[in-house]
Design a protein around this motif. Sequence first.
Motif, short mmCIF file in Angstrom:
data_model
loop_
_atom_site.label_atom_id
_atom_site.label_comp_id
_atom_site.label_asym_id
_atom_site.label_seq_id
_atom_site.Cartn_x
_atom_site.Cartn_y
_atom_site.Cartn_z
N LYS A 1 11.07 -0.58 7.10
CA LYS A 1 11.67 -1.92 7.19
C LYS A 1 10.66 -2.98 6.78
O LYS A 1 10.99 -3.93 6.04
CB LYS A 1 12.17 -2.13 8.62
N ASP A 2 9.43 -2.80 7.28
CA ASP A 2 8.38 -3.77 6.92
C ASP A 2 8.09 -3.71 5.43
O ASP A 2 7.94 -4.76 4.75
CB ASP A 2 7.11 -3.50 7.73
N GLU A 3 7.96 -2.53 4.85
CA GLU A 3 7.63 -2.37 3.44
C GLU A 3 8.77 -2.95 2.58
O GLU A 3 8.51 -3.55 1.52
CB GLU A 3 7.42 -0.89 3.11
N ASN A 4 9.98 -2.80 3.02
CA ASN A 4 11.10 -3.33 2.26
C ASN A 4 11.05 -4.86 2.22
O ASN A 4 11.32 -5.49 1.18
CB ASN A 4 12.42 -2.86 2.89
N GLY A 5 10.66 -5.50 3.32
CA GLY A 5 10.54 -6.97 3.35
C GLY A 5 9.39 -7.46 2.47
O GLY A 5 9.51 -8.46 1.75
N LEU A 6 8.28 -6.77 2.54
CA LEU A 6 7.11 -7.14 1.74
C LEU A 6 7.42 -6.94 0.27
O LEU A 6 6.94 -7.71 -0.58
CB LEU A 6 5.91 -6.28 2.16
N ASN B 1 5.82 1.41 -5.36
CA ASN B 1 5.27 2.72 -4.98
C ASN B 1 5.11 2.80 -3.48
O ASN B 1 5.42 3.84 -2.85
CB ASN B 1 3.95 2.94 -5.70
N GLU B 2 4.66 1.78 -2.83
CA GLU B 2 4.48 1.77 -1.36
C GLU B 2 5.84 1.84 -0.67
O GLU B 2 5.99 2.49 0.38
CB GLU B 2 3.75 0.50 -0.95
N LEU B 3 6.86 1.16 -1.27
CA LEU B 3 8.20 1.21 -0.68
C LEU B 3 8.77 2.64 -0.76
O LEU B 3 9.35 3.15 0.21
CB LEU B 3 9.11 0.22 -1.42
N GLN C 1 7.12 5.39 -0.91
CA GLN C 1 6.35 6.27 0.02
C GLN C 1 6.87 6.11 1.44
O GLN C 1 6.98 7.08 2.19
CB GLN C 1 4.87 5.94 -0.08
N ALA C 2 7.23 4.89 1.84
CA ALA C 2 7.75 4.64 3.19
C ALA C 2 9.11 5.30 3.36
O ALA C 2 9.46 5.85 4.42
CB ALA C 2 7.83 3.13 3.45
N GLU C 3 9.93 5.24 2.26
CA GLU C 3 11.24 5.89 2.33
C GLU C 3 11.10 7.41 2.45
O GLU C 3 11.84 8.07 3.20
CB GLU C 3 12.04 5.53 1.08
N GLU C 4 10.16 8.01 1.72
CA GLU C 4 9.92 9.45 1.81
C GLU C 4 9.46 9.85 3.20
O GLU C 4 9.85 10.90 3.74
CB GLU C 4 8.90 9.86 0.76
#
Length: 479
Positions: free
Chosen positions: A210-215, A224-226, A228-231
């Motif tokens: 959730k945080d990575e999606n907002g950022l 790429n970070e988003l 990775q968070a989903e995986e």
Amino acid sequence: MDSVINGPLKESDVPRTKKEEKDSRLLETMRALEAKNRELEEALKSRRRLRTMAMALVLVLLAGLVLYFWFSTPVGPGARQAISRIAHPKKNAVKDVQTVTVKTEALSNAISLSGKLEPLEEVMVVCPFGSKVIEKTYSFGQRVERGDTLLRLSTRELENKIRDARVKFIKARAEYEKLKDWTKSAEMAKARRGLEQAQHDLARAQSKLKDENGLFKEGIASKNELEQAEEDVRTKKAALKSAGEELESVREKGSRDNKKIASMEMENAKQQLEELEEQLGKSEIKAPVDGIVIKPTQGDNKQTKIVEVNAPAAEGDILLAVANLEGMIVQTVVDEVDVRKVTVGQPVKVTGDAFSDVTLDGHIKHISAQAKSGDVRSAPSFEVVIKIDELPDPVQDIIKLGMSANLRVIVYENPEALTVPMSAVRSEGDKRVVDVVRDGSAKPEPVAVTTGLTTLDSVEITAGLSAGDKVVMPSGGAR
């Protein structure tokens, strides 16, 4: 010419042949015999008339004497009774017959048989477990008492089996105890902790996504970070599912069916251990009953073992037998005629030449329903078993197995039978009749009776007479 001059000729002057002369002499002889017969008949008639006249004269004289003494001479009672019997023979005929009084007496009938004394039963002694004999304390024919030690078996191999069975039982019991309270077991606690950890990890991964999606929307985080968070979230979901399945699997171990299986395994292990321990207690083989040690007979497809010290014996082998002498049986045979007279339960008296001073009481235990097989030329016979329920202690020292026995089977017994002499009973058609003297009767009265058992000289009366009746005996038939 001469015949005319001298007159007619006489028969005697006529010449006759020899045959005519012979016939003439025979005729004269017959005439003489007839004349003598007539003289004899006249003489016999005269003698008959004289005899009749003499008898009449004697009767007249006797009558005159009786009348003279009756009216002129005092007569005693005995003489008057004698004269009265002569004058009235029919009225006093009852007093002149012989009678017997019907009384009650014990009456029985028996069949004589023979056989041999055999034990009440042969109790087979079998080997309780596979082993070898280490001690033998008996000899065949020896008298033993219940509980006496007869054999000792080696227990070394059995003790090893007992130890293995005890270990198996302990493990099975521990497994059952664990499943019995499975919800509190360590495995269940570990599975629950794994599920809780998976849930926590998933929550953290979802929060980070959730945080990575907002950022990422603000342009701060890279694509790429988003991704990775989903995986990471997908991985944590898979871990949560696996933890849940693990918990269910662990919980299933403590289900009702598994608990039942564990319980049965524990019971089986316990039963096996108890059986082995019970066999261990039978390592000393003892006499099962009072009796005599005998060689066992082959039966029931079990192997008969010849017992020797250090000889191996398998479980179930017949080692010996003890003849039970608390009672005895006698096997005999009864022919097809007498077998109809015997029934189960009939009393039997048992004697023997070797124990003539002892009489044993027995009864018929069994009667075969099938004739004994044998020579077709001989009469059919049936096997009968007589049982002697109890053998008193003093008698046990006298009686030996195999002794011959004389059997008296009581087929009929009536302690109060009515009997009369056989000669007093006569047949009238299909009836049996006796003559009975009744009080006040002028002559015997014929009475129809029903007969029963017949002895050598008397017959039982089952109906028609009562005790005290007087039965008329024929001449020479009184007993």
